[in-house]
Design an enzyme around this catalytic site. Structure first.
Site, PDB file in Angstrom:
ATOM      1  CD  GLU A  99     -10.542 -19.999-107.881  1.00  0.00           C
ATOM      2  OE1 GLU A  99      -9.434 -19.593-108.277  1.00  0.00           O
ATOM      3  OE2 GLU A  99     -11.131 -19.526-106.888  1.00  0.00           O
TER       4      GLU A  99
ATOM      5  CE  LYS B  26      -8.333 -18.109 -96.948  1.00  0.00           C
ATOM      6  NZ  LYS B  26      -8.395 -18.351 -98.380  1.00  0.00           N
TER       7      LYS B  26
HETATM    8  N1  PSU Z   1      -8.976 -16.342-101.793  1.00  0.00           N
HETATM    9  C1  PSU Z   1      -8.913 -17.582-101.299  1.00  0.00           C
HETATM   10  N2  PSU Z   1      -8.398 -18.578-102.061  1.00  0.00           N
HETATM   11  C2  PSU Z   1      -7.974 -18.352-103.342  1.00  0.00           C
HETATM   12  C3  PSU Z   1      -8.055 -17.028-103.869  1.00  0.00           C
HETATM   13  C4  PSU Z   1      -8.567 -16.065-103.064  1.00  0.00           C
HETATM   14  O1  PSU Z   1      -9.301 -17.796-100.178  1.00  0.00           O
HETATM   15  O2  PSU Z   1      -7.495 -19.284-103.999  1.00  0.00           O
HETATM   16  C5  PSU Z   1      -7.633 -16.772-105.275  1.00  0.00           C
HETATM   17  C6  PSU Z   1      -8.872 -16.808-106.205  1.00  0.00           C
HETATM   18  O3  PSU Z   1      -8.466 -17.318-107.459  1.00  0.00           O
HETATM   19  C7  PSU Z   1      -9.212 -15.333-106.335  1.00  0.00           C
HETATM   20  C8  PSU Z   1      -7.847 -14.712-106.346  1.00  0.00           C
HETATM   21  O4  PSU Z   1      -9.952 -15.021-107.494  1.00  0.00           O
HETATM   22  O5  PSU Z   1      -7.106 -15.448-105.381  1.00  0.00           O
HETATM   23  C9  PSU Z   1      -7.878 -13.240-105.999  1.00  0.00           C
HETATM   24  O6  PSU Z   1      -6.613 -12.699-106.178  1.00  0.00           O
HETATM   25  P1  PSU Z   1      -6.397 -11.130-106.042  1.00  0.00           P
HETATM   26  O7  PSU Z   1      -6.646 -10.807-104.594  1.00  0.00           O
HETATM   27  O8  PSU Z   1      -4.981 -10.910-106.459  1.00  0.00           O
HETATM   28  O9  PSU Z   1      -7.407 -10.488-106.939  1.00  0.00           O
END
Ligand code: PSU
Ligand code: MN
Length: 305
Positions: free
Chosen positions: A27, A162
């Site tokens: 990603e 996390k």
């Molecule tokens: N959690 C992490 N590192 C990240 C992300 C999430 O520990 O970089 C990023 C990933 O790209 C994930 C996104 O798909 O955040 C999720 O965002 P949201 O919670 O807004 O859906």
């Protein structure tokens, strides 16, 4: 196979796919929004190297000038890393607008899965996935990543989620939507920075061969959803739970005090945790991505056999 008109598969990735060789998707939100420059670019390039060393071709995924890229060049990765949070964090709801307007986007787990599947890539390595946020019972903040895992047939290798998230509710959501959660060498869901969360995964799986067999069975059953592999951070890089949980609690309090919401929430919390732990969490973050890249490459290799 006729590919989507908005999709550009890089020559190397196209050749590997046509020859039935293993490919691993990566990603780009982790590059632009997940880590600071220049560690983000260094990490992204190092991860590609690890995938190659383990017998697969890396396909870093992003949206550049309205084109869906399955396989970015070194220059494109450098560009995304330098631009950082100026690049749109692109989820499913953003894809059509970015394509129509010819704009750039950094792909989350959701959009990386979408584009990987369009290109014919089955395995994807990342750090952490989005999930059900704490307090979601009133905010309804649930990551689109969970919905995508339910609907798109890609195996996602991560280090768990996390504890900025509600891990119990995240597992409940995945269960409801039929997403198998596999623990690599463990029955316990890893919590990204640490190996332990106190929550159980659905199945313990102990080898890349077994992971490949599970995903192959899912495809052969005609299931259109994905699978989540949770791979614990190596012991030597795991963090002291007290230190990391204190930082997470403080980050959550600051997000609340600042009225952070919507797509800003996750990047805000990640940046705060990093700030509060003085960079130790960044080192752990980098190492667990390396660890996931290794496992994903080996699993992709088994899937092509
Ligand atoms: N959690 C992490 N590192 C990240 C992300 C999430 O520990 O970089 C990023 C990933 O790209 C994930 C996104 O798909 O955040 C999720 O965002 P949201 O919670 O807004 O859906
Ligand atoms: Mn959200």
């Amino acid at each position: 196979m006729a590919l989507n008109k908005y999709l550009d598969v890089s020559p190397e990735v196209a050749e590997a796919l046509a020859a039935g060789k293993p490919v691993v998707a990566l990603e780009s939100t982790i590059i632009s929004h997940g880590m600071p420059y220049p560690q983000n670019v260094e990490t992204a390039l190092a991860v590609e190297g690890i995938i190659r060393e383990n017998g697969a071709v890396p396909a870093t995924i992003a949206i550049i000038g309205g084109r869906l890229k399955a396989g970015c060049t070194k220059e494109e990765i450098e560009y995304l890393g330098k631009a950082g949070t100026k690049v749109t964090k692109a989820s499913r709801r953003d894809l059509a607008m970015l394509c129509a307007r010819g704009q750039d986007g950094a792909t989350t787990v959701t959009t990386t899965m979408i584009i990987a599947h369009m290109a014919g890539i089955k395995v994807f390595a990342t750090g952490g996935i989005g999930g059900v946020h704490r307090g979601a019972e009133t905010t309804m903040d649930i990551s689109a990543d969970l919905e995508e895992l339910a609907h798109t047939p890609v195996m996602v290798v991560c280090a768990g989620a996390k504890s900025i998230l509600d891990l119990g509710l995240t597992l409940e959501y995945l269960e409801t939507h039929g997403v198998p959660v596999l623990g690599y060498g463990t029955k316990e869901l890893p919590a990204f920075y640490t190996r332990h969360s106190g929550f159980q995964v659905d199945y313990q799986v102990d080898s890349p061969e077994e992971l490949a067999a599970a995903f192959r069975a899912s495809l052969e059953l005609g299931f259109t959803g994905g699978m989540l592999v949770t791979n614990p951070i190596p012991e030597e890089y795991s963090m002291d739970p007290k230190v990391i949980n204190a930082a997470i609690d403080e980050a959550l309090a600051q997000a609340k005090a600042n009225g952070i919401h919507g797509k800003e929430t996750t990047p805000f919390l990640l940046a705060k945790v990093k700030e509060l732990t003085g960079g130790d969490s960044l080192d752990s973050n980098i190492q667990l991505v390396f660890n996931n890249a290794r496992l994903a490459a080996r699993t992709a290799a088994c899937l092509t056999k």
